[in-house]
Write a protein that holds these residues in place. Structure first.
Motif: not given
Lengths: 111, 113
Positions: B20-24, B31-37, B88-89, B102-113
């Motif tokens: 799980s990824l968490k955002c606060e 309003a809260m958003y999830w983006y994928k980059q 990057l999520y 919109q104010f963005f968080g620092p992101g989670t760098r996700l790698t799926v092996l």
């Protein structure tokens, strides 16, 4: 459907020079944002432009909005290396209220 | 407090894992958003929550499952991801959906092996 076009997509320039990044959008909107992104980092809000003729300045960056021409510009004055980043414009779609993003302009400023 | 926080900063997971990824945010935004980059691309909207209710789901595969436990928290549950989900999520928040900065968080760098 709202489309947002930025140009140039890549810009390499010398310190001390001036340049402009353009953001065109295809349908009516009255709200445009400029964001900066450093490599591997998140998005930092630079400017919020809410009305025709809006002009905002922060340091060496100045942004403007012409809603009739559907055009925003981000002008860089006397560029310095620290301004190297990717710059995105994003426009609010009137019906969906979603942000529609430009492709981004990668700016490299050489010392 | 004008900050959006995200954890973890980096995540490496196998295709069979659940994570799980968490955002606060504590700005009182509704309003809260999830983006994928992906690299060298603009952010792609995945989900929007407005007043803790899912407002927009941009046809995201069911292996991504969002959750908004309260007005300050946003989670993204991940299960059976594919290598192409590596990205990057980014989480963002705004005063209200769509019309505010919109104010963005620092992101989670996700790698799926």
């Amino acid at each position: 459907e709202l489309k947002v076009e930025q140009n140039p997509l890549f810009l390499s320039m010398q310190e001390g020079k001036n340049y402009t990044i353009y953001c065109n959008y295809s349908t009516t909107s009255d709200r445009l944002y400029w964001y900066r992104q450093d490599p591997g980092k998140s998005l930092e809000s630079l400017f919020v432009l809410l009305s025709n003729g809006a002009v905002k300045q922060e340091g060496r960056l100045m942004a403007s909005l012409d809603t009739k021409a559907r055009l925003s510009t981000l002008h860089i004055t006397a560029a310095v290396h620290d301004l190297s980043a990717t710059y995105f414009c994003a426009v609010v779609a009137v019906l969906s209220y979603q942000l529609i993003w430009g492709a981004g302009t990668k700016l490299i400023i050489k010392p | 407090d004008t900050e959006v926080t995200q954890t973890p900063k980096h995540l490496v997971m196998g295709m069979t894992n659940k994570k799980s990824l968490k955002c606060e945010q504590h700005m009182g935004h509704r309003a809260m958003y999830w983006y994928k980059q992906k690299a060298k691309k603009p952010p792609e909207l995945m989900f929007v929550y407005s007043y803790e209710k899912l407002s927009i789901n941009e046809s995201v595969p069911s292996r991504f499952s969002p959750e908004c436990p309260n007005s300050s928290l946003l989670n993204l549950h991940l299960h059976a991801l594919q290598p192409e989900d590596s990205a990057l999520y980014l989480c963002a928040s705004s005063q209200a959906q769509g019309v505010d900065e919109q104010f963005f968080g620092p992101g989670t760098r996700l790698t799926v092996l």
